[in-house]
Enzyme design. Structure first.
Site, mmCIF file in Angstrom:
data_model
loop_
_atom_site.group_PDB
_atom_site.id
_atom_site.type_symbol
_atom_site.label_atom_id
_atom_site.label_comp_id
_atom_site.label_asym_id
_atom_site.label_seq_id
_atom_site.Cartn_x
_atom_site.Cartn_y
_atom_site.Cartn_z
ATOM 1 N N THR A 2 0.823 -1.212 0.000
ATOM 2 C CA THR A 2 0.000 0.000 0.000
ATOM 3 C C THR A 2 0.856 1.260 0.000
ATOM 4 O O THR A 2 0.501 2.271 -0.604
ATOM 5 C CB THR A 2 -0.937 -0.006 1.226
ATOM 6 O OG1 THR A 2 -1.799 -1.137 1.115
ATOM 7 C CG2 THR A 2 -1.791 1.240 1.300
ATOM 8 N N THR B 164 1.490 -4.738 4.122
ATOM 9 C CA THR B 164 1.258 -5.103 5.523
ATOM 10 C C THR B 164 0.693 -6.519 5.692
ATOM 11 O O THR B 164 0.793 -7.090 6.768
ATOM 12 C CB THR B 164 0.292 -4.100 6.185
ATOM 13 O OG1 THR B 164 -0.896 -4.039 5.396
ATOM 14 C CG2 THR B 164 0.910 -2.731 6.307
HETATM 15 N N1 ASP Z 1 -2.911 -4.083 2.566
HETATM 16 C C1 ASP Z 1 -1.658 -4.392 2.073
HETATM 17 C C2 ASP Z 1 -0.595 -3.331 2.315
HETATM 18 O O1 ASP Z 1 -0.553 -2.740 3.271
HETATM 19 C C3 ASP Z 1 -1.576 -4.924 0.732
HETATM 20 C C4 ASP Z 1 -0.306 -5.725 0.706
HETATM 21 O O2 ASP Z 1 -0.069 -6.488 1.598
HETATM 22 O O3 ASP Z 1 0.468 -5.516 -0.200
HETATM 23 O O4 ASP Z 1 0.287 -3.107 1.583
#
Ligand code: ASP
Length: 330
Positions: A27, A98
């Protein structure tokens, strides 16, 4: 009497040891708000967005969502971090999605012996979203990686002003900026890194060229039987982590499936689907029966990190990873 202008102290450039940025996407590297977000920005762009003017070397490993990562990504990430350290970096920051950051952080922690800081960070909101948190997280992670006091702490995860030990860190909120929980080692307050605790370091696992074999996580639940565990073994799993109920319990057919898997030479680890606390063989027909069937309790570790440990241990010792596991399952 003429007023003397106040004496200005000479401007000191910030002392900034060479820190290397290894970018992988997530993200923090994504745009597209309010529609479907996509990782598209490289490490240099992230630094420019965060207003970082210090000289930071950059390696772009990939620009992807971490939800699609696997062993190959971990290997490439490990190679990039190792190359940066070999080239003389005093610390390394890794930007990462994340979703699987807790797995990559722990995987790197298991494989790296170097005392220099390696700090993972990311964002919950994209750069074009109101309240974007990526630049603040990146700046804090760079401060941590540049701090000589952080040496010897192993791999760390820096998010929303808190710096967690790799082991035990877990994503606890899908949306909130304070996305992670775990054991806090430092806090970053106004650009200052303040120590809170000292993490326990354990011996590194050997890195081998071979991919780990298949290792699955199977969850116990109300009404669960052993079908999914048997299916995992049928699909070729050489390791299974049971995300058991409560303090480490499961229903009779799940326990039977554990016994069959262990008899087939599959290593079964016993973790819990509960967010906090240890597992223990407390109930005769639950955890005690699982241990009797050959499951090895993980102590206090999430199923996801237990899977990472088991995969890397099986890659190094495919026949019998018990000795390698023992140093980590306490
Ligand atoms: N929600 C995730 C992030 O924070 C998507 C991922 O893991 O790439 O990046």
């Amino acid at each position: 009497m003429p007023v003397q202008p106040p004496v200005q102290p000479p401007v000191q450039p910030p002392v900034q040891p060479p820190v290397h940025l290894v970018a992988t996407g997530g993200t923090i590297a994504s745009t597209g708000f309010p529609g479907a977000r996509r990782a598209s920005r490289d490490g240099r762009t992230l630094l420019a967005d965060a207003g970082v003017t210090d000289d930071v070397e950059v390696t772009d490993v990939e620009t992807a969502g971490s939800y699609a990562m696997g062993w190959d990504d971990l290997r490439r990430l490990h190679a990039a971090v190792t190359a940066a350290l070999d080239a003389g970096a005093e610390g390394v920051v890794v930007t990462h999605g994340t979703d699987t950051m807790e797995e990559s952080a722990y995987g790197l922690d298991l494989l790296l012996e170097d005392r220099r800081p390696v700090v993972l960070t990311g964002a919950q909101r994209t750069a074009d979203e109101p309240g974007a948190d990526g630049s603040a997280n990146l700046r804090a992670a760079l401060d941590v990686a540049a701090d000589p006091e952080v040496r010897g702490d192993g791999v760390l995860l820096c998010f929303d002003g808190e710096v967690f030990a790799a082991r035990g860190v877990t994503k606890r909120h899908t949306l909130a900026a304070g996305a992670f929980g775990g054991s806090v080692v430092h806090r970053v307050v106004d650009g200052r890194v303040r120590r809170v605790s000292h993490p326990v370091r354990r011996p590194a696992l050997p890195l081998v060229a071979a991919d780990p074999p298949r290792v699955d996580v199977v969850a116990a639940h109300h009404g669960a039987d052993g079908a999914l565990l048997r299916a995992a073994v049928g699909a070729g799993a050489r390791g299974v982590v049971l995300a058991a109920l409560g303090i480490g319990n499961a229903a009779p057919d799940v326990i039977a499936a554990v016994g069959e898997a262990v008899a087939d030479g599959v290593t079964v680890l016993l973790a819990s689907r509960v967010a906090e606390g240890p597992v223990s063989a407390r109930y005769a027909t639950g955890g005690a029966a699982l241990v009797e069937a050959g499951a090895q309790p993980v102590g206090e570790m999430t199923p996801w990190q237990a899977r990472m440990l088991l995969g890397l241990a099986l890659a190094a010792e495919p026949e019998d990873p018990r000795a390698l596991l023992a140093e980590h399952l306490t």
